[in-house]
Design an enzyme around this catalytic site. Structure first.
Site, PDB file in Angstrom:
ATOM      1  N   ARG A  74      -2.010  -1.313  11.268  1.00 43.82           N
ATOM      2  CA  ARG A  74      -2.099  -0.620   9.953  1.00 43.82           C
ATOM      3  C   ARG A  74      -0.547  -0.651   9.332  1.00 43.82           C
ATOM      4  O   ARG A  74      -0.637  -1.123   8.039  1.00 43.82           O
ATOM      5  CB  ARG A  74      -2.677   0.770  10.160  1.00 43.82           C
ATOM      6  CG  ARG A  74      -3.285   1.248   9.060  1.00 43.82           C
ATOM      7  CD  ARG A  74      -2.290   1.993   8.205  1.00 43.82           C
ATOM      8  NE  ARG A  74      -1.722   3.182   9.052  1.00 43.82           N
ATOM      9  CZ  ARG A  74      -0.620   3.885   8.432  1.00 43.82           C
ATOM     10  NH1 ARG A  74      -0.157   3.485   7.227  1.00 43.82           N
ATOM     11  NH2 ARG A  74      -0.092   4.886   8.984  1.00 43.82           N
TER      12      ARG A  74
ATOM     13  N   HIS B 261       5.535  10.900  14.205  1.00 38.28           N
ATOM     14  CA  HIS B 261       5.479   9.376  13.492  1.00 38.28           C
ATOM     15  C   HIS B 261       6.639   9.010  12.846  1.00 38.28           C
ATOM     16  O   HIS B 261       6.933   9.628  11.863  1.00 38.28           O
ATOM     17  CB  HIS B 261       4.320   9.518  12.491  1.00 38.28           C
ATOM     18  CG  HIS B 261       4.091   8.099  11.812  1.00 38.28           C
ATOM     19  ND1 HIS B 261       2.932   7.135  12.282  1.00 38.28           N
ATOM     20  CD2 HIS B 261       4.587   7.558  10.628  1.00 38.28           C
ATOM     21  CE1 HIS B 261       3.082   6.285  11.502  1.00 38.28           C
ATOM     22  NE2 HIS B 261       4.077   6.310  10.470  1.00 38.28           N
TER      23      HIS B 261
ATOM     24  N   HIS C 139       9.940   6.584  11.709  1.00 38.19           N
ATOM     25  CA  HIS C 139      10.360   5.290  11.251  1.00 38.19           C
ATOM     26  C   HIS C 139      11.779   5.298  11.500  1.00 38.19           C
ATOM     27  O   HIS C 139      12.632   6.309  11.738  1.00 38.19           O
ATOM     28  CB  HIS C 139      10.200   5.185   9.836  1.00 38.19           C
ATOM     29  CG  HIS C 139       8.626   4.608   9.449  1.00 38.19           C
ATOM     30  ND1 HIS C 139       8.245   3.498   8.984  1.00 38.19           N
ATOM     31  CD2 HIS C 139       7.675   5.481   9.681  1.00 38.19           C
ATOM     32  CE1 HIS C 139       6.959   3.471   8.912  1.00 38.19           C
ATOM     33  NE2 HIS C 139       6.526   4.634   9.196  1.00 38.19           N
TER      34      HIS C 139
ATOM     35  N   CYS D  59       5.849   1.912   4.336  1.00 34.59           N
ATOM     36  CA  CYS D  59       4.819   2.179   3.396  1.00 34.59           C
ATOM     37  C   CYS D  59       5.088   1.488   1.889  1.00 34.59           C
ATOM     38  O   CYS D  59       6.081   1.685   1.501  1.00 34.59           O
ATOM     39  CB  CYS D  59       4.827   3.659   3.072  1.00 34.59           C
ATOM     40  SG  CYS D  59       3.909   4.305   1.764  1.00 34.59           S
TER      41      CYS D  59
ATOM     42  N   ASN E 210       8.718   1.310  11.731  1.00 37.19           N
ATOM     43  CA  ASN E 210       8.633   2.105  12.705  1.00 37.19           C
ATOM     44  C   ASN E 210       9.349   2.072  13.883  1.00 37.19           C
ATOM     45  O   ASN E 210       9.791   1.045  13.986  1.00 37.19           O
ATOM     46  CB  ASN E 210       7.196   2.252  13.339  1.00 37.19           C
ATOM     47  CG  ASN E 210       6.136   2.529  12.081  1.00 37.19           C
ATOM     48  OD1 ASN E 210       5.789   1.629  11.189  1.00 37.19           O
ATOM     49  ND2 ASN E 210       5.352   3.724  12.105  1.00 37.19           N
TER      50      ASN E 210
HETATM   51  N1  COA Z   1     -12.144   1.501  -0.066  1.00 33.21           N
HETATM   52  C1  COA Z   1     -12.316   0.439  -1.071  1.00 33.21           C
HETATM   53  N2  COA Z   1     -12.103   0.499  -2.326  1.00 33.21           N
HETATM   54  C2  COA Z   1     -11.589   1.534  -2.718  1.00 33.21           C
HETATM   55  C3  COA Z   1     -11.505   2.794  -2.028  1.00 33.21           C
HETATM   56  C4  COA Z   1     -11.858   2.380  -0.569  1.00 33.21           C
HETATM   57  N3  COA Z   1     -11.562   3.583   0.103  1.00 33.21           N
HETATM   58  N4  COA Z   1     -11.040   3.712  -2.718  1.00 33.21           N
HETATM   59  C5  COA Z   1     -10.771   3.125  -3.924  1.00 33.21           C
HETATM   60  N5  COA Z   1     -11.256   1.850  -4.032  1.00 33.21           N
HETATM   61  C6  COA Z   1     -11.358   0.971  -5.170  1.00 33.21           C
HETATM   62  C7  COA Z   1     -12.433   1.202  -6.388  1.00 33.21           C
HETATM   63  O1  COA Z   1     -13.627   1.131  -6.140  1.00 33.21           O
HETATM   64  C8  COA Z   1     -11.461   0.756  -7.407  1.00 33.21           C
HETATM   65  O2  COA Z   1     -11.894  -0.587  -7.544  1.00 33.21           O
HETATM   66  P1  COA Z   1     -12.060  -1.363  -9.026  1.00 33.21           P
HETATM   67  O3  COA Z   1     -10.801  -1.308  -9.682  1.00 33.21           O
HETATM   68  O4  COA Z   1     -12.358  -2.728  -8.496  1.00 33.21           O
HETATM   69  O5  COA Z   1     -13.291  -0.487  -9.444  1.00 33.21           O
HETATM   70  C9  COA Z   1     -10.126   0.835  -7.188  1.00 33.21           C
HETATM   71  O6  COA Z   1      -9.999   0.771  -5.731  1.00 33.21           O
HETATM   72  C10 COA Z   1      -9.430   2.172  -7.558  1.00 33.21           C
HETATM   73  O7  COA Z   1     -10.135   3.319  -7.457  1.00 33.21           O
HETATM   74  P2  COA Z   1      -9.797   4.664  -7.942  1.00 33.21           P
HETATM   75  O8  COA Z   1     -10.996   5.517  -7.411  1.00 33.21           O
HETATM   76  O9  COA Z   1      -9.712   4.510  -9.322  1.00 33.21           O
HETATM   77  O10 COA Z   1      -8.748   4.951  -7.099  1.00 33.21           O
HETATM   78  P3  COA Z   1      -7.226   4.781  -7.560  1.00 33.21           P
HETATM   79  O11 COA Z   1      -6.917   3.508  -8.612  1.00 33.21           O
HETATM   80  O12 COA Z   1      -6.784   6.193  -8.005  1.00 33.21           O
HETATM   81  O13 COA Z   1      -6.514   4.674  -6.134  1.00 33.21           O
HETATM   82  C11 COA Z   1      -6.466   4.929  -3.745  1.00 33.21           C
HETATM   83  C12 COA Z   1      -6.520   5.290  -5.228  1.00 33.21           C
HETATM   84  C13 COA Z   1      -5.731   5.858  -2.756  1.00 33.21           C
HETATM   85  C14 COA Z   1      -8.003   4.633  -3.218  1.00 33.21           C
HETATM   86  C15 COA Z   1      -5.787   3.619  -3.562  1.00 33.21           C
HETATM   87  O14 COA Z   1      -4.468   3.710  -4.411  1.00 33.21           O
HETATM   88  C16 COA Z   1      -5.250   3.209  -2.539  1.00 33.21           C
HETATM   89  O15 COA Z   1      -6.269   3.044  -1.610  1.00 33.21           O
HETATM   90  N6  COA Z   1      -4.167   3.073  -1.887  1.00 33.21           N
HETATM   91  C17 COA Z   1      -3.556   2.681  -0.720  1.00 33.21           C
HETATM   92  C18 COA Z   1      -2.559   3.611   0.015  1.00 33.21           C
HETATM   93  C19 COA Z   1      -2.042   3.424   1.222  1.00 33.21           C
HETATM   94  O16 COA Z   1      -2.823   2.837   2.069  1.00 33.21           O
HETATM   95  N7  COA Z   1      -0.901   3.674   1.615  1.00 33.21           N
HETATM   96  C20 COA Z   1      -0.173   3.503   2.709  1.00 33.21           C
HETATM   97  C21 COA Z   1      -0.758   4.397   3.729  1.00 33.21           C
HETATM   98  S1  COA Z   1      -0.276   5.856   3.579  1.00 33.21           S
HETATM   99 ZN    ZN Z   2       4.664   5.085   8.702  1.00 30.44          ZN
END
Ligand code: COA
Ligand code: ZN
Length: 330
Positions: free
Chosen positions: A21, A212, A214, A245, A254
């Protein structure tokens, strides 16, 4: 810093691996699903406590982990290992439930700026959403709550310990199984770790408390020692030292799982991990990600690895001894 009093040799220390991850989420290449599954299966046999397999986040935000369902369905789960996945919203929790993940790792940042960058929510919005998830999955999956940027934010700088503790206290009260304090971008130092962690195992006696860490600035294993001295017995680390991240500027690897296990074992702690197996797993990482990796034991070998003596050793010794007794060499 008060004296570094370490636990006695023989103490059990639990090592979780997050390469699949935290490691892969930050890599530009997409590691094929079958390679991910093979990696998880190999890690499963190495004696780790927990493996964070993937995250159920948006495929647009984290394209490297867009095969989360396929990976979770195809891995061979070994009894006794906890298979975890990161979740940031309700949609992610639903996906994790469908995959029968053992534990979801919910994340909220102690820093408002990082939380907005990472989740597009304020901390209050995240906390509200995560509270709903805790209720939603109760009795179905264990929950770990990670407080990101607990030791500093790359954008805001210092993070108040009270903010970190307030978030963790709230989720401990809700009954989560674990709390992780995350040094997301390697800003912590050993004094700070000791100060924040002192008393926490007693404050949350029924909660698994994990650090956790890094290694962004080379303080990773020093910070582990400070954690050990504060009574922390669970540590996250990433195979080969991958990690970072994408939404935290400057974040890098990490602490390295095999380097951590190597240090703990050479200090006499019980990890349950087979270091040789772990090193074999780590040896595949450069090929999977297409670049060299930070892990050091992979390059140097374990401390008890012996190199052959130089070929001219006997001759060199004879010459050296002869200097003490010149008459015998005539
Ligand atoms: N699984 C799959 N798709 C997801 C989802 C999930 N858990 N959450 C949101 N989405 C998709 C939505 O369906 C949407 O898709 P579309 O553009 O095709 O319609 C898109 O993501 C945006 O969704 P929205 O609800 O508007 O969320 P957002 O744009 O505010 O995004 C997060 C918020 C958090 C969902 C997104 O930014 C994200 O997953 N970030 C990853 C952060 C991460 O992993 N960081 C590192 C680890 S800490
Ligand atoms: Zn981390």
């Amino acid at each position: 810093m008060s004296g570094l009093v370490l636990p006695p040799a023989g103490q059990r220390i639990y090592v979780n691996d997050v390469v699949m991850r935290d490691g892969l989420q930050n890599e530009p290449v997409f590691v094929p699903t079958e390679d991910k599954v093979a990696l998880a299966d190999a890690l499963s046999l190495s004696g780790l406590h927990k493996i964070e397999v993937t995250s159920f986040t948006s495929a647009k935000a984290i394209p490297a982990l867009r095969d989360a369902e396929a990976v979770m369905h195809q891995i061979r789960r070994v009894p006794g290992v906890t298979y975890a996945a990161l979740v940031l919203n309700t949609r992610g929790a639903e996906r994790a439930l469908e995959c029968q993940v053992d534990e979801i790792n919910l994340v909220v940042s102690a820093s408002e700026t990082h939380n907005l960058a990472n989740t597009r929510m304020t901390r209050q919005q995240s906390r509200r959403s995560l509270r709903e998830i805790v209720k939603m999955v109760e009795g179905k999956m264990a929950v770990n709550l990670s407080v990101a940027t607990a030791f500093g934010c790359p954008m805001e700088g210092r993070v108040a310990a009270d903010d970190v503790l307030a978030i963790a206290d709230e989720f401990v009260a809700l009954g989560v199984a674990g709390i992780s304090l995350c040094d997301t971008t390697g800003m912590a130092n050993p004094v700070q770790i000791q100060q924040l962690c002192a008393g926490l195992p007693q404050r949350w006696p029924n909660t698994e408390l994990t650090l956790h860490i890094h290694n962004t600035r080379g303080l990773g294993l020093a910070n582990v020692l400070a954690g050990l001295s504060a009574g922390i017995t669970h540590f996250d680390a990433s195979l080969a030292g991958l990690g970072g991240c994408p939404f935290a500027p400057g974040a890098s690897g990490n602490i390295c799982t095999e380097d951590l296990v190597h240090m703990l074992q050479s200090m006499g702690y019980e990890t349950g991990v087979d270091l040789a197996r772990l090193l074999t797993c780590a040896s595949h990482i450069p090929r999977l990600v297409g670049h060299d990796v930070p892990g050091q034991v992979l390059k140097a070998g374990p401390w008890d690895h012996r190199h052959p003596v130089p070929a001219d050793f006997e001759e060199t010794r004879a010459r050296a001894l002869a200097r003490d007794n010149p008459s015998s060499t005539a």
